[in-house]
Design a protein around this motif. Structure first.
Motif, PDB file in Angstrom:
ATOM      1  N   ARG A  34      -4.556  -4.049   5.453  1.00 21.28           N
ATOM      2  CA  ARG A  34      -3.863  -3.920   4.173  1.00 21.28           C
ATOM      3  C   ARG A  34      -4.862  -3.985   3.030  1.00 21.28           C
ATOM      4  O   ARG A  34      -4.804  -3.203   2.083  1.00 21.28           O
ATOM      5  CB  ARG A  34      -2.821  -5.041   4.048  1.00 21.28           C
ATOM      6  N   PRO A  56       0.790  -1.238   0.000  1.00 23.41           N
ATOM      7  CA  PRO A  56       0.000   0.000   0.000  1.00 23.41           C
ATOM      8  C   PRO A  56       0.822   1.288   0.000  1.00 23.41           C
ATOM      9  O   PRO A  56       0.466   2.224  -0.718  1.00 23.41           O
ATOM     10  CB  PRO A  56      -0.867  -0.126   1.255  1.00 23.41           C
ATOM     11  N   PRO A  57       1.933   1.390   0.756  1.00 24.25           N
ATOM     12  CA  PRO A  57       2.716   2.630   0.678  1.00 24.25           C
ATOM     13  C   PRO A  57       3.270   2.894  -0.731  1.00 24.25           C
ATOM     14  O   PRO A  57       3.375   4.050  -1.150  1.00 24.25           O
ATOM     15  CB  PRO A  57       3.849   2.420   1.687  1.00 24.25           C
ATOM     16  N   THR A 116      -2.318   5.014   4.391  1.00 24.61           N
ATOM     17  CA  THR A 116      -1.690   3.954   5.183  1.00 24.61           C
ATOM     18  C   THR A 116      -1.557   4.273   6.668  1.00 24.61           C
ATOM     19  O   THR A 116      -1.329   3.369   7.462  1.00 24.61           O
ATOM     20  CB  THR A 116      -0.303   3.606   4.607  1.00 24.61           C
ATOM     21  N   GLN A 157      -6.820  -0.782   2.830  1.00 24.23           N
ATOM     22  CA  GLN A 157      -5.976   0.283   2.291  1.00 24.23           C
ATOM     23  C   GLN A 157      -5.903   0.189   0.771  1.00 24.23           C
ATOM     24  O   GLN A 157      -6.064   1.190   0.067  1.00 24.23           O
ATOM     25  CB  GLN A 157      -4.572   0.206   2.880  1.00 24.23           C
TER      26      GLN A 157
END
Length: 61
Positions: A28, A6-7, A21, A31
């Motif tokens: 997760r 996700p980042p 995030t 996100q």
């Protein structure tokens, strides 16, 4: 095979680090769903300028 991070998606979309995030309680999967349903701000700006007939803003790095 690796899993989508996700980042990384946040960064690819041009969002500030932690925009999605760092939301407490989001898994997760949640996100990634939020990011997948989101809009890339730079693309939205370009689309609005095109629709309104305005000159697009210069892209910044």
């Amino acid at each position: 095979m690796g899993r989508l991070n996700p980042p990384l998606v946040e960064w690819l979309m041009g969002l500030p680090a932690g925009h999605v995030t760092d939301v407490p309680g989001l898994s997760r999967t949640a996100q990634l769903k939020a990011l997948g349903n989101g809009v890339v701000p730079q693309q939205a700006t370009a689309a609005l300028h095109a629709l309104l007939g305005a000159d697009p803003l210069p892209m910044t790095a």
